[in-house]
Enzyme design. Structure first.
Site, PDB file in Angstrom:
ATOM      1  CB  SER A  77      40.823  45.369  41.013  1.00  0.00           C
ATOM      2  OG  SER A  77      40.018  44.058  40.943  1.00  0.00           O
ATOM      3  CE  LYS A  78      45.170  43.767  34.665  1.00  0.00           C
ATOM      4  NZ  LYS A  78      44.442  44.441  33.420  1.00  0.00           N
ATOM      5  NE  ARG A  79      38.681  40.599  42.010  1.00  0.00           N
ATOM      6  CZ  ARG A  79      37.386  41.046  42.197  1.00  0.00           C
ATOM      7  NH1 ARG A  79      36.586  40.314  41.528  1.00  0.00           N
ATOM      8  NH2 ARG A  79      37.117  41.824  42.958  1.00  0.00           N
ATOM      9  CD  GLU A  90      45.421  47.468  32.173  1.00  0.00           C
ATOM     10  OE1 GLU A  90      45.571  46.120  32.391  1.00  0.00           O
ATOM     11  OE2 GLU A  90      45.118  48.266  33.004  1.00  0.00           O
TER      12      GLU A  90
END
Ligand code: GLU
Length: 466
Positions: free
Chosen positions: A244-246, A254
């Site tokens: 995920s984004k984390r 992106e």
């Protein structure tokens, strides 16, 4: 063997996630390898969450990556009459029933299950309404959904990747297949479309396994043959949690913005998704198609390795011609640097090419050509403590105007002359000089660097730091 037809069926509710790219790419390879067709279907029946931007992100992202589809994009929102036709079949076969339970009633059931600490399942209350009762309530205008009558028994199938699978139907409740607004729920529209589109193999993430259970039941209820299924293991972050984004960038947008090349992303996705023999890591598209086979797909979760992706990206960048690098790196090259002229820019790019991992490294790598170097506090003092360095710098400064033309070869000659006179090695002065000129200890080769910076800048930076 029947002609292979596979599909990628994203819901347009966000960015194009790298997990989706992996699914799309494996389906694409499967189609190419088997001379079949790869179909793109946009599952946009969730009107509230689907957006035009998300559709564009999917289409643009796939095109940018070179994952070309043969048919579609088909939009589920434009196929409502088809789903209705299949709903009628299920009604005729008595495999569905209208459910009039209100939100409040369902909520109450949910609460009760929670109190008892058991997982919620719809009670099946409306399954037993009489024909008259149903007709009466429909006439009255009561709102209703269509629920699927989950039969007793179980479902078995052989997953192309995970092997034998077995599900017990009693874990399911009579799930909704058409909402009260007449819009089909994913599991239903997916079955109808996969069947209507002649999909032979459904390959998707293993988070869909419980959907596959439900979908096979719908195939059986319709009396039609299900496709083969293959479920891909999850992609994890370094901490073994779902990626995920984390963990870093996760969407194609992106990665693109960071300056990854599509061919590097695709190559990495290939390494990530397959267990390959041998050490080969760089694959062209034809090589990937050639190498592809469904039984090489990894069976265990893969950990997304950002460093590896950067390494592969660096590889592809190093192998671009300078013209290509200039062209593909355009958006990343600072305008003030561009103003120095195309020929100059190309020369510098050639020198720094080996150090670019992502195109967004370019601004940093060319920064000292357009801005004054930034020195670490006390560093200049530290590197000029050696009296030999100071003396060298003074001598170099006093003879720099004599270097003609101001080219790497002549610069080297002059510097070596000075070093010989002083009886010291290049090593003593190289890093201090590099640091004074750039604020860094890594740069293009020293003599080339001096030439590229130009006589005046070099003089100025040395003078200021003496
Ligand atoms: N729309 C579903 C998703 O995006 C598709 C799953 C499938 O491939 O059936 O997760």
């Amino acid at each position: 063997m029947e002609k292979v037809r596979v599909r990628f069926a994203p819901s347009p509710t966000g960015l194009l996630h790298i997990g989706g790219v992996r699914t799309a790419f494996i389906n694409f390879l499967f189609a190419r390898k088997n001379k079949g067709k790869f179909i793109l279907r946009i599952e946009d029946t969730d009107v509230k969450r689907s957006t035009k931007e998300a559709v564009d992100a999917i289409l643009d992202g796939l095109r940018w990556l070179g994952i070309e589809w043969d048919e579609g994009p088909f939009f589920q929102s434009e196929r409502m009459d088809i789903y209705n036709r299949y709903l009628k079949k299920l009604i005729e076969r008595d495999m569905v029933y209208p459910c009039f339970c209100t939100k409040e009633e369902i909520e109450r059931e949910r609460e009760e299950a929670k109190k008892k600490g058991i997982p919620y399942k719809y009670s099946g209350k409306c399954r037993n309404l009489s024909k008259e009762e149903r007709e009466e309530r429909i006439r009255r205008g009561d709102k209703y959904v269509w629920r699927f009558k989950v039969p007793e028994g179980d479902v078995r199938f052989k997953d192309l990747i995970k092997g034998d699978m077995h599900f017990i139907n009693s874990v399911l409740d009579d799930f909704i297949i058409v909402r009260s607004d007449g819009i089909p729920v994913y599991n239903f529209s997916c079955v109808v479309d996969d069947f209507e589109m002649g999909i032979t193999h459904v390959i998707r993430g293993e988070d869909h396994l419980s959907n596959t259970h439900k979908q096979i039941l719908i195939y059986e209820a319709l009396g039609i043959k299900p496709p083969e299924f293959g479920h891909l293991p999850l992609i994890l972050g370094k901490d073994r949690e779902k990626l995920s984004k984390r963990h870093g960038s996760v969407s194609v947008e992106e990665f693109k913005r960071e300056g990854f090349l599509p061919e590097a992303i695709i190559n990495y996705i290939f390494l990530l998704g397959f267990s390959l023999k041998g050490n080969k890591e760089i694959f062209s598209l034809p090589e990937m198609i050639d190498e592809f086979s469904i039984d090489k797909v990894s069976r265990t979760p893969s950990v997304f390795d950002y460093e590896k992706l950067r390494w592969i990206n660096g590889y592809y960048i190093r192998h671009l011609s300078v013209e290509e690098l200039l062209n593909r790196g355009k958006e990343f090259i600072p305008e003030r640097f561009m103003e120095k002229g195309v020929e100059f820019v190309k020369r510098v790019l050639k020198e720094i090419q080996g150090n670019i991992k992502v195109l967004s490294d370019i601004p940093y790598l060319v920064d000292y050509f357009i801005n004054e170097p930034i020195y670490e506090e006390g560093k200049i003092k530290e590197i000029t403590e050696d009296k030999r360095v100071l003396l060298f710098l003074k001598r170099f400064l006093s003879s720099i105007d004599k270097i003609e033309p101001f080219e790497a070869r002549n610069i080297e000659k002059k510097i070596r002359e000075i070093l010989d006179e002083m009886g010291i090695k290049l090593k003593v002065v190289a890093q201090p000089l590099r640091y004074i000129l750039t604020g860094r200890f890594a740069s293009p080769p020293l003599f080339t660097l001096i030439e590229l910076l130009g006589r005046e800048t070099v003089k100025e930076r040395i003078k200021r730091n003496l």
